[in-house]
Design a protein around this motif. Sequence first.
Motif, short mmCIF file in Angstrom:
data_model
loop_
_atom_site.label_atom_id
_atom_site.label_comp_id
_atom_site.label_asym_id
_atom_site.label_seq_id
_atom_site.Cartn_x
_atom_site.Cartn_y
_atom_site.Cartn_z
N TYR A 171 4.60 -44.16 -82.66
CA TYR A 171 4.42 -43.03 -81.75
C TYR A 171 5.46 -43.12 -80.64
O TYR A 171 5.70 -44.20 -80.08
CB TYR A 171 3.02 -43.05 -81.13
CG TYR A 171 1.91 -42.77 -82.11
CD1 TYR A 171 2.13 -42.02 -83.26
CD2 TYR A 171 0.62 -43.25 -81.90
CE1 TYR A 171 1.11 -41.75 -84.16
CE2 TYR A 171 -0.42 -42.99 -82.79
CZ TYR A 171 -0.15 -42.24 -83.92
OH TYR A 171 -1.16 -41.98 -84.81
N ILE A 172 6.07 -41.99 -80.29
CA ILE A 172 7.08 -41.97 -79.23
C ILE A 172 6.37 -42.00 -77.88
O ILE A 172 5.52 -41.17 -77.58
CB ILE A 172 7.96 -40.71 -79.33
CG1 ILE A 172 8.63 -40.64 -80.71
CG2 ILE A 172 9.01 -40.71 -78.22
CD1 ILE A 172 9.50 -41.83 -81.06
N GLU A 173 6.73 -42.98 -77.05
CA GLU A 173 6.09 -43.16 -75.74
C GLU A 173 6.88 -42.50 -74.62
O GLU A 173 6.30 -41.90 -73.71
CB GLU A 173 5.92 -44.65 -75.45
CG GLU A 173 4.96 -45.34 -76.43
CD GLU A 173 4.74 -46.80 -76.09
OE1 GLU A 173 5.71 -47.48 -75.66
OE2 GLU A 173 3.60 -47.26 -76.22
N GLU A 174 8.21 -42.60 -74.65
CA GLU A 174 9.03 -41.95 -73.63
C GLU A 174 10.48 -41.91 -74.08
O GLU A 174 10.92 -42.72 -74.92
CB GLU A 174 8.91 -42.66 -72.28
CG GLU A 174 9.36 -44.11 -72.28
CD GLU A 174 9.15 -44.78 -70.94
OE1 GLU A 174 8.35 -44.27 -70.14
OE2 GLU A 174 9.80 -45.82 -70.69
N CYS A 253 12.65 -36.22 -82.64
CA CYS A 253 11.25 -36.33 -82.21
C CYS A 253 10.52 -34.99 -82.27
O CYS A 253 9.40 -34.87 -81.77
CB CYS A 253 11.19 -36.90 -80.79
SG CYS A 253 11.98 -38.52 -80.62
N ASP A 283 7.81 -32.54 -70.05
CA ASP A 283 6.63 -33.00 -70.79
C ASP A 283 6.42 -32.10 -71.99
O ASP A 283 6.28 -30.87 -71.84
CB ASP A 283 5.39 -32.99 -69.89
CG ASP A 283 5.43 -34.11 -68.86
OD1 ASP A 283 5.33 -35.28 -69.28
OD2 ASP A 283 5.58 -33.83 -67.66
N ALA A 286 3.20 -33.35 -78.30
CA ALA A 286 3.66 -34.03 -79.50
C ALA A 286 3.31 -33.22 -80.74
O ALA A 286 2.21 -32.69 -80.85
CB ALA A 286 3.06 -35.43 -79.59
N ASN A 292 1.12 -36.78 -75.17
CA ASN A 292 2.24 -36.09 -74.54
C ASN A 292 3.49 -36.96 -74.68
O ASN A 292 3.40 -38.20 -74.66
CB ASN A 292 1.89 -35.88 -73.06
CG ASN A 292 3.02 -35.30 -72.26
OD1 ASN A 292 3.30 -34.12 -72.35
ND2 ASN A 292 3.68 -36.13 -71.46
N ILE A 293 4.65 -36.33 -74.82
CA ILE A 293 5.91 -37.08 -74.87
C ILE A 293 6.74 -36.69 -73.65
O ILE A 293 7.18 -35.54 -73.52
CB ILE A 293 6.72 -36.78 -76.15
CG1 ILE A 293 5.93 -37.20 -77.39
CG2 ILE A 293 8.06 -37.50 -76.11
CD1 ILE A 293 6.66 -36.92 -78.70
N GLY A 335 9.39 -46.22 -78.73
CA GLY A 335 8.20 -45.97 -79.52
C GLY A 335 7.28 -47.18 -79.51
O GLY A 335 7.61 -48.23 -78.94
#
Length: 452
Positions: A171-174, A253, A283, A286, A292-293, A335
């Motif tokens: 999962y993409i965090e930032e 992404c 923001d 996802a 939220n990414i 991620g």
Amino acid sequence: MKRRSFLNVVGNTFPLLYFPSKGIAANDRLQIAAIGVGGKGGSDLQQIARHGELVAACDISDKKLNYALRKFPQAAKFSDYREMISHMGNKIDVLSISTPDHTHAHAAQLAMSQNIHLFIQTPLAHTVWEIEYLDKMAKQTKVCTQLGLQNWASDEFRMAVEYLQSGALGYIEEIHVWTNRPVWPQSPIISKRPAESQAVPGGLNWDAFIGPAEMRKFHQIYQPYNWRGWRSFGSGALGDVGPHLLSLPVSGCNLSNPHTVTSILSGPVNKETYSAWGIVKFDFDAQSQPGNIPLFWYEGRIGFLAQKSTGQVNIPSLDLFLGHAASPNGCLIRGTKGTLFSPSIHCKNWQVNLGRKWLNPTELAMPSAKFSRNGRGDAGLKDELVLAIRNGQKDLALANFRNTKSLNEIIVLGNISLLAGGKFGWYSENDISDRKDVNTMITKPYREGWEI
């Protein structure tokens, strides 16, 4: 204007503009034209002219036009693209547009009204409204389009997009994206128009340079390059390198339509130029994961007061680089399983850290290829556009208006955030925000004779 009303207006207008598609057989020589032939426009002209016959070219500078056409004596010359398209539109199959940002949409709509296929340098347009208009117009005609995103024709870039889309980072965090631009003067060095006027140099069409913008006196401060920092003509650092740097995270992404945009930091703001530094947070909802990414954009140098001063480098925290040296431009995608880092503007060079060390693509378990391989970079973009035209398949040009629409809107919204300050919600369904001052920046006025 709300999206529904906007589409109604466009739908009522396009039947008047629509022309039948020009038939192009497999062996026909394409009739090619170009607007803006100095610098990057010169290389665009050379690359696309290989695919047919250059019949016309336009530039506000006689000097640049004559130099660019030294090997094309048969090409007609113009200093105002309106005249070129009006006089020769029925003889042009493909048009390259490499002009200041504020004229992209105006020139493109004139060309599409005559069903001319388009190659346009980034960014696509100057406002959200223009992006919507061009996207809708391209969809309703049979025009093939391609944006000047050199990295999209790079095999390494396509591999990176495939790797990200495979979910290999979890999962993409930032996401963090940064640039040392601007490298041209803007606020706070320049905050207003020069009071003195200068004589227009011979062989320069100043009226055509101003185009849709408000007329002002000639001054060498605006061009040939520094127009990027002026709000009337350019799109600042975001418009210069943002399309390239943001391409990998946006495509890889699956990001589109941020629901909130926040100006975390901005230098001094004025009515004429963009600021020399800033940080914007986008923001995104996802698409294929919970939550939220957040994407952070950093530009310039904090406290940049003179061209030779360094100021404080405006980049993400060094801890995020996991021992890697920071670069002047780049992106970091974090991620749950690892981090991808690219230190280049075009995101061609990239590595992944899965917890122990940085690995090159050849050391990774790569997913199956989803995209064809091109490998020709900038010239490859023109090759794919011509392939799309000859086959009548718009999607063969990968960086077409439809595929790059969200990327371009993110760039424009980022600039609005830096100018307006604070935070605003964005409702892409209606192309409107929750702030009146922001909504005034979604479009802009046009000078008489240059309307869209």
